[in-house]
Each structure stands twice: as C-alpha cells, then as structure tokens.
Motif scaffolding. Structure first.
Motif, mmCIF file in Angstrom:
data_model
loop_
_atom_site.group_PDB
_atom_site.id
_atom_site.type_symbol
_atom_site.label_atom_id
_atom_site.label_comp_id
_atom_site.label_asym_id
_atom_site.label_seq_id
_atom_site.Cartn_x
_atom_site.Cartn_y
_atom_site.Cartn_z
ATOM 1 N N LYS A 199 10.570 3.604 8.982
ATOM 2 C CA LYS A 199 9.731 4.628 8.333
ATOM 3 C C LYS A 199 10.384 5.110 7.040
ATOM 4 O O LYS A 199 9.722 5.252 6.008
ATOM 5 C CB LYS A 199 9.506 5.798 9.282
ATOM 6 N N ARG A 200 11.691 5.347 7.052
ATOM 7 C CA ARG A 200 12.393 5.801 5.847
ATOM 8 C C ARG A 200 12.361 4.742 4.756
ATOM 9 O O ARG A 200 12.213 5.055 3.579
ATOM 10 C CB ARG A 200 13.848 6.162 6.173
ATOM 11 N N LEU A 201 12.505 3.465 5.138
ATOM 12 C CA LEU A 201 12.432 2.383 4.151
ATOM 13 C C LEU A 201 11.058 2.338 3.488
ATOM 14 O O LEU A 201 10.949 2.195 2.268
ATOM 15 C CB LEU A 201 12.740 1.036 4.804
ATOM 16 N N VAL A 202 10.003 2.454 4.283
ATOM 17 C CA VAL A 202 8.641 2.440 3.739
ATOM 18 C C VAL A 202 8.440 3.612 2.785
ATOM 19 O O VAL A 202 7.902 3.452 1.684
ATOM 20 C CB VAL A 202 7.598 2.457 4.870
ATOM 21 N N GLU A 203 8.884 4.794 3.175
ATOM 22 C CA GLU A 203 8.744 5.970 2.306
ATOM 23 C C GLU A 203 9.493 5.771 0.986
ATOM 24 O O GLU A 203 8.981 6.121 -0.077
ATOM 25 C CB GLU A 203 9.247 7.222 3.029
ATOM 26 N N HIS A 204 10.686 5.212 1.067
ATOM 27 C CA HIS A 204 11.453 4.978 -0.152
ATOM 28 C C HIS A 204 10.765 3.955 -1.057
ATOM 29 O O HIS A 204 10.694 4.147 -2.275
ATOM 30 C CB HIS A 204 12.869 4.501 0.176
ATOM 31 N N LEU A 205 10.274 2.873 -0.461
ATOM 32 C CA LEU A 205 9.576 1.855 -1.257
ATOM 33 C C LEU A 205 8.349 2.446 -1.946
ATOM 34 O O LEU A 205 8.078 2.138 -3.110
ATOM 35 C CB LEU A 205 9.180 0.669 -0.380
ATOM 36 N N GLU A 206 7.613 3.307 -1.254
ATOM 37 C CA GLU A 206 6.436 3.951 -1.866
ATOM 38 C C GLU A 206 6.863 4.842 -3.030
ATOM 39 O O GLU A 206 6.257 4.806 -4.096
ATOM 40 C CB GLU A 206 5.672 4.765 -0.825
ATOM 41 N N ARG A 207 7.913 5.648 -2.845
ATOM 42 C CA ARG A 207 8.395 6.533 -3.924
ATOM 43 C C ARG A 207 8.895 5.731 -5.117
ATOM 44 O O ARG A 207 8.754 6.160 -6.264
ATOM 45 C CB ARG A 207 9.519 7.437 -3.415
ATOM 46 N N ALA A 208 9.460 4.575 -4.855
ATOM 47 C CA ALA A 208 10.012 3.742 -5.927
ATOM 48 C C ALA A 208 8.932 2.925 -6.636
ATOM 49 O O ALA A 208 9.227 2.216 -7.584
ATOM 50 C CB ALA A 208 11.084 2.803 -5.356
ATOM 51 N N GLY A 209 7.695 3.018 -6.164
ATOM 52 C CA GLY A 209 6.594 2.342 -6.833
ATOM 53 C C GLY A 209 6.322 0.927 -6.367
ATOM 54 O O GLY A 209 5.558 0.203 -6.996
ATOM 55 N N PHE A 210 6.953 0.520 -5.263
ATOM 56 C CA PHE A 210 6.694 -0.824 -4.749
ATOM 57 C C PHE A 210 5.330 -0.878 -4.072
ATOM 58 O O PHE A 210 4.903 0.089 -3.452
ATOM 59 C CB PHE A 210 7.756 -1.219 -3.713
ATOM 60 N N VAL A 211 4.672 -1.999 -4.239
ATOM 61 C CA VAL A 211 3.408 -2.254 -3.535
ATOM 62 C C VAL A 211 3.600 -3.539 -2.761
ATOM 63 O O VAL A 211 3.871 -4.591 -3.347
ATOM 64 C CB VAL A 211 2.229 -2.396 -4.520
ATOM 65 N N VAL A 212 3.507 -3.462 -1.469
ATOM 66 C CA VAL A 212 3.649 -4.643 -0.621
ATOM 67 C C VAL A 212 2.253 -5.153 -0.317
ATOM 68 O O VAL A 212 1.387 -4.404 0.136
ATOM 69 C CB VAL A 212 4.403 -4.306 0.685
ATOM 70 N N MET A 213 2.051 -6.425 -0.607
ATOM 71 C CA MET A 213 0.738 -7.034 -0.397
ATOM 72 C C MET A 213 0.805 -7.954 0.813
ATOM 73 O O MET A 213 1.863 -8.456 1.164
ATOM 74 C CB MET A 213 0.322 -7.840 -1.626
ATOM 75 N N LYS A 214 -0.333 -8.146 1.449
ATOM 76 C CA LYS A 214 -0.385 -9.074 2.567
ATOM 77 C C LYS A 214 -1.627 -9.926 2.446
ATOM 78 O O LYS A 214 -2.622 -9.515 1.863
ATOM 79 C CB LYS A 214 -0.347 -8.350 3.903
ATOM 80 N N ARG A 215 -1.525 -11.122 2.966
ATOM 81 C CA ARG A 215 -2.676 -12.017 2.959
ATOM 82 C C ARG A 215 -3.429 -11.830 4.266
ATOM 83 O O ARG A 215 -2.874 -11.308 5.238
ATOM 84 C CB ARG A 215 -2.232 -13.457 2.774
ATOM 85 N N PRO A 216 -4.681 -12.244 4.322
ATOM 86 C CA PRO A 216 -5.432 -12.118 5.575
ATOM 87 C C PRO A 216 -4.732 -12.913 6.668
ATOM 88 O O PRO A 216 -4.188 -13.983 6.425
ATOM 89 C CB PRO A 216 -6.787 -12.732 5.251
ATOM 90 N N SER A 217 -4.734 -12.362 7.861
ATOM 91 C CA SER A 217 -4.040 -13.042 8.956
ATOM 92 C C SER A 217 -4.858 -14.231 9.443
ATOM 93 O O SER A 217 -6.078 -14.206 9.456
ATOM 94 C CB SER A 217 -3.781 -12.078 10.106
ATOM 95 N N ASP A 218 -4.136 -15.275 9.828
ATOM 96 C CA ASP A 218 -4.772 -16.460 10.405
ATOM 97 C C ASP A 218 -4.928 -16.310 11.910
ATOM 98 O O ASP A 218 -5.646 -17.046 12.547
ATOM 99 C CB ASP A 218 -3.932 -17.716 10.120
#
Length: 86
Positions: free
Chosen positions: A55-74
């Motif tokens: 949870k802390r890693l996700v919050e930090h990535l959001e504050r740092a401006g990272f956008v994690v993308m995902k492809r549709p699941s198979d």
C-alpha cells in the motif's frame, strides 16, 4: 544514449488497449510478490507487513506521478488473484 542490450523488446500490442491499473490491484499484486516466491510461500514475509508495504509503495508511486498500465487479462480475475503468470 543507453544500449538496447538487456532491455525487453517493445510491446507488440496496440497501446489503446492499455488501461490505468487500479491502485488496489497494484497493491494486491505487490503484496502477493512480497508473500510468495513464484508459487511457493516465502516464509520470511509476514502477511500484514506485505500488505502495508504494498500500500505504501502504491501511494508513493501515485505521488511521484507514475501511472501503471495493464493490458486486458487473458484469464479470469480469480486466476490473477492466485498469481497466475500468463
């Protein structure tokens, strides 16, 4: 500037199919990675600590401006929740 050796080849699929990853999904995936090594349980990672760190890693990535993308699941979401690597 950087040599291409050691980098994965570019994605072949159309980028328009990518969607922003849900922060909860990202935290779940990180927590899973902290708890398991492949499909074997990593006994050195406590369940609660893995969730807190993820949870802390996700919050930090959001504050740092990272956008994690995902492809549709198979595969279905249940398989992904169990750590299926397709």
């Amino acid at each position: 500037m950087f040599p291409a050796v050691g980098y994965r080849p570019p994605m072949t699929g159309p980028p328009d199919k990518l969607t922003p990853a849900d922060p909860r999904d990202l935290a779940d995936a990180l927590a899973f990675a902290l708890r398991y090594q492949g499909r074997k349980r990593a006994h050195n990672a406590d369940e609660i600590m893995a969730e807190i760190v993820a949870k802390r890693l996700v919050e930090h990535l959001e504050r740092a401006g990272f956008v994690v993308m995902k492809r549709p699941s198979d595969v279905g979401g249940a398989a992904l929740g169990r750590g299926f690597e397709g």
